[in-house]
Design an enzyme around this catalytic site. Structure first.
Site, PDB file in Angstrom:
ATOM      1  N   CYS A  13       0.863  -1.178   0.000  1.00 11.97           N
ATOM      2  CA  CYS A  13       0.000   0.000   0.000  1.00 11.97           C
ATOM      3  C   CYS A  13       0.900   1.228   0.000  1.00 11.97           C
ATOM      4  O   CYS A  13       1.653   1.446   0.956  1.00 11.97           O
ATOM      5  CB  CYS A  13      -0.865  -0.037   1.266  1.00 11.97           C
TER       6      CYS A  13
ATOM      7  N   CYS B 247      -0.738   3.311  -6.735  1.00 13.88           N
ATOM      8  CA  CYS B 247      -1.668   2.777  -5.729  1.00 13.88           C
ATOM      9  C   CYS B 247      -1.999   1.383  -6.212  1.00 13.88           C
ATOM     10  O   CYS B 247      -2.318   1.191  -7.395  1.00 13.88           O
ATOM     11  CB  CYS B 247      -2.938   3.636  -5.670  1.00 13.88           C
TER      12      CYS B 247
HETATM   13  N1  DGL Z   1      -3.965   0.455  -2.165  1.00 17.51           N
HETATM   14  C1  DGL Z   1      -3.519   1.570  -1.457  1.00 17.51           C
HETATM   15  C2  DGL Z   1      -2.288   2.225  -2.060  1.00 17.51           C
HETATM   16  O1  DGL Z   1      -1.501   1.570  -2.692  1.00 17.51           O
HETATM   17  C3  DGL Z   1      -4.478   2.540  -0.804  1.00 17.51           C
HETATM   18  C4  DGL Z   1      -5.858   2.728  -1.289  1.00 17.51           C
HETATM   19  C5  DGL Z   1      -6.712   3.458  -0.255  1.00 17.51           C
HETATM   20  O2  DGL Z   1      -7.079   2.813   0.713  1.00 17.51           O
HETATM   21  O3  DGL Z   1      -6.994   4.644  -0.435  1.00 17.51           O
HETATM   22  O4  DGL Z   1      -2.072   3.392  -1.876  1.00 17.51           O
END
Ligand code: DGL
Length: 262
Positions: free
Chosen positions: A71, A181
């Site tokens: 993340c 993301c």
């Molecule tokens: N998947 C996450 C990232 O790579 C975050 C998405 C979220 O919860 O806003 O930033």
């Protein structure tokens, strides 16, 4: 080795999908913070609190030997603190700005991520360190996280949202779009239709798994059919129901298909 992957939601499954194939003999735990997703539009102190709770669960209770923060948002605001608190290898994810500029040092690069990542100091430091020619633009796409969480990948709404977000950019002058993301990887088919063929995708998934192998001393194999065993958790609760497991499998299947799109 017991390896934990952690994300706010299902985005990190795109990293797990790759990790399980190239490290088929390891034991994986996947933690989606389903109670608190999305992170990217919340406050920084709130996200830090969620990440602390996830690490307590994964390292203190589940005894993970290494943690991949799959993340970019959590990495942006909390990975330094986690590295101070825990001794296990912690692999974070940052938008692959350096990789995109290394591939093409002349044309522009569009970095997409959540608002927390886009506004975060970590990304601004990364861009300043590598973008000598001022080629990088930053674009927050928070609604893609919502769409992905409700399994809406290909729809008029998704297409219009992306079309409106991308319209201000003269995309013919870009070499790459950085998927900063992990949730964004699910939209590569729609993005492929909207972007000129000359714009390539750059993400950090493979690099993150390579870094995991390097930091833990594991050797990756070339992606095979066999995938490593994995247990799934949602905000600390084990996922055991057939319907929930089927939902996760459908995300993994889509993640594997999206990996093929260049
Ligand atoms: N998947 C996450 C990232 O790579 C975050 C998405 C979220 O919860 O806003 O930033």
């Amino acid at each position: 080795m017991r390896i934990a992957l952690f994300d706010s939601g299902i985005g990190g499954l795109t990293v797990l999908s790759h990790a399980r194939r190239v490290l088929p003999s390891e034991e994986f735990l996947f933690f989606a913070d389903r109670d608190h997703v999305p992170y990217g539009t919340k406050s920084v102190p709130a996200v830090r609190g969620y990440v602390r709770a996830a690490f307590r669960f994964l390292v203190e209770q589940q005894k993970a030997d290494a943690v991949v923060v799959a993340c970019n948002t959590a990495t942006s605001v909390a990975v330094d603190e986690m590295r101070r608190l825990y001794d296990v290898p912690i692999i974070g994810m940052e938008p692959a700005v350096k990789k995109a500029l290394e591939q093409d040092a002349e044309r522009r690069v569009l970095v997409t991520a959540t608002p927390i990542t886009i506004n975060g100091e970590k990304l601004h430091r990364l861009v300043s360190a590598h973008d000598e020619k001022n080629l990088v633009d930053l674009l927050a796409l928070p609604r893609l996280v919502e769409f992905a969480e409700r399994r809406e990948f290909v729809s008029q709404c998704v297409e219009e949202y992306l079309w409106n977000a991308l319209t201000p950019y003269d995309l013919r002058s870009y070499s790459a779009i950085v998927l900063g993301c992990t949730h964004f990887n699910y939209f590569k088919d729609t993005l492929r239709r909207l972007l000129p063929k000359t714009v390539g995708f750059v993400d950090g998934n493979e690099g993150t798994v390579e870094e995991l192998a390097r930091r833990t001393g594991l050797t990756t194999v070339s992606a095979e059919e066999r995938t490593a065993w994995c247990r799934f958790f949602e905000s600390g609760r084990a996922v055991t129901g057939a319907e929930s497991l089927a939902r996760i499998e459908s995300y993994l299947a889509r993640a594997a298909r999206m990996e093929q799109i260049v």
